[in-house]
Design an enzyme around this catalytic site. Sequence first.
Site, short mmCIF file in Angstrom:
data_model
loop_
_atom_site.label_atom_id
_atom_site.label_comp_id
_atom_site.label_asym_id
_atom_site.label_seq_id
_atom_site.Cartn_x
_atom_site.Cartn_y
_atom_site.Cartn_z
N LYS A 105 0.85 -1.19 0.00
CA LYS A 105 0.00 0.00 0.00
C LYS A 105 0.88 1.23 0.00
CE LYS A 105 -4.48 0.80 0.35
NZ LYS A 105 -5.53 -0.18 0.00
N1 GLU Z 1 -7.28 0.14 -3.27
C1 GLU Z 1 -8.04 -1.03 -3.54
C2 GLU Z 1 -8.09 -1.93 -2.32
O1 GLU Z 1 -7.91 -1.49 -1.21
C3 GLU Z 1 -7.59 -1.74 -4.81
C4 GLU Z 1 -6.18 -2.25 -4.79
C5 GLU Z 1 -5.68 -2.74 -6.14
O2 GLU Z 1 -6.46 -2.78 -7.08
O3 GLU Z 1 -4.50 -3.05 -6.21
O4 GLU Z 1 -8.40 -3.08 -2.41
#
Ligand code: GLU
Length: 425
Positions: A105
């Site tokens: 993240k």
């Molecule tokens: N931000 C989204 C999540 O928390 C998508 C993450 C992604 O597609 O890599 O799942």
Amino acid sequence: MSTFLENTQKIVEDTVKIIPDLPNSDVLSRLKKPDRILEFEIEFQGDDGTVKKFPAWRVQWNNTLGPYKGGVRFHQDSSKDEVMALALLMTIKNAVVGLPYGGAKGAVRVDPRSLSQRELKLLSREYVRKIFEYIGPDKDVPAPDVGTSPEIMDWMVDEYSILAGHWEPAAFTGKSVEKGGSRGRDIATGFGGFIILREFLKFRNSKLEIRNSPPKVAIQGFGNVGANFAKIVHQNGLKIVALSDSKGAIYNPDGLDVEELLKIQKERGVLNNTKCSLEEAAGGKCKTISNEELLELGVDILVPAALENQITENNAGTIRANVVLELANGPTTEEADRILERRGIEVIPDILANSGGVAGSYFEWLQSKEQKWWDEETVLKKIEEVMNGAFVDVKKTKEELNLSWRKAAYVMATKRVAEAMKKAA
Ligand code: GLU
């Protein structure tokens, strides 16, 4: 109250203890801490000529199952701890859904609404320059999250491609369709949430006491995830009685005119930016309530679709919904989760309920790698298959071990990571 990170780590620790025949006992030490934390500052010249600086992070938690994968958040309250918790959640989420990804993240502590387009572009491009050598299609694939959008992903993939010296669309997901993104990715999280809710309601059918027919739904958050979920759920005949944005909530026990609110959102840029609040959009046609009051409404299904730590030990006792469907990441604290469980309120956890987003990302990544494109129907059908499969898997573990949905999902994910670690040992 323990922090979001402590909560998430504790769930993993507790999970390991209840897995029968844990395939690899090292899994806890690997899952307890991140593989890498990138911490830096983003600097650029603002429109007023002054230098603007913002703290930023990319946390790569674990890549046992494949390249690191997870979104980038632009939010004024982001912190290193928050990004760490979210990176761990991504690791678990990708394993629950069975995607060939690890978890990561990123975030920048900034209110994106306070920046001009030019500043936002500079910030996004600079973010990529800082992490360039650590990311890539088979290393770490960022995506949108709270406060980031396809437009931002377009700048990021463009910057990455300039640095790489060649066009590299598979380095990011959540791009606009024009810039090599996938049809269906924009609605994927909301759509996936609906599939999970549909399967859950089918499964519970006779056992769950839904007070209203059609079921009444309250949604906290009307950004990409909340708005698309509201639209799909409304089209499928459920009644949305309350919605909120960061400024407050609106409530109408007879059901909100979701189509109208979405139309205004599109026309006036409501909610995603500061142009107009949900309350203004509703035009005084419904009652205004606070975000806290929304959480405590006597609805059938409560959907937190905004930020973490919304249902805490302070308000878990007053939640009146039968079911909580977590479309945000980490909206329920560990203490609150225990209170809800004791009170017989079922919680469909984030790592299952909102995994449609990363499932959509996976199909975008495949198309980008293979230079293919699929129509929206094909993509949504594939996401639906993934969601259905994940639901069946979690349900099976839940029933076999007599666990809550969350614990069952963690058990399944942790086992998958442990098994993969064993194979590579
Ligand atoms: N931000 C989204 C999540 O928390 C998508 C993450 C992604 O597609 O890599 O799942």
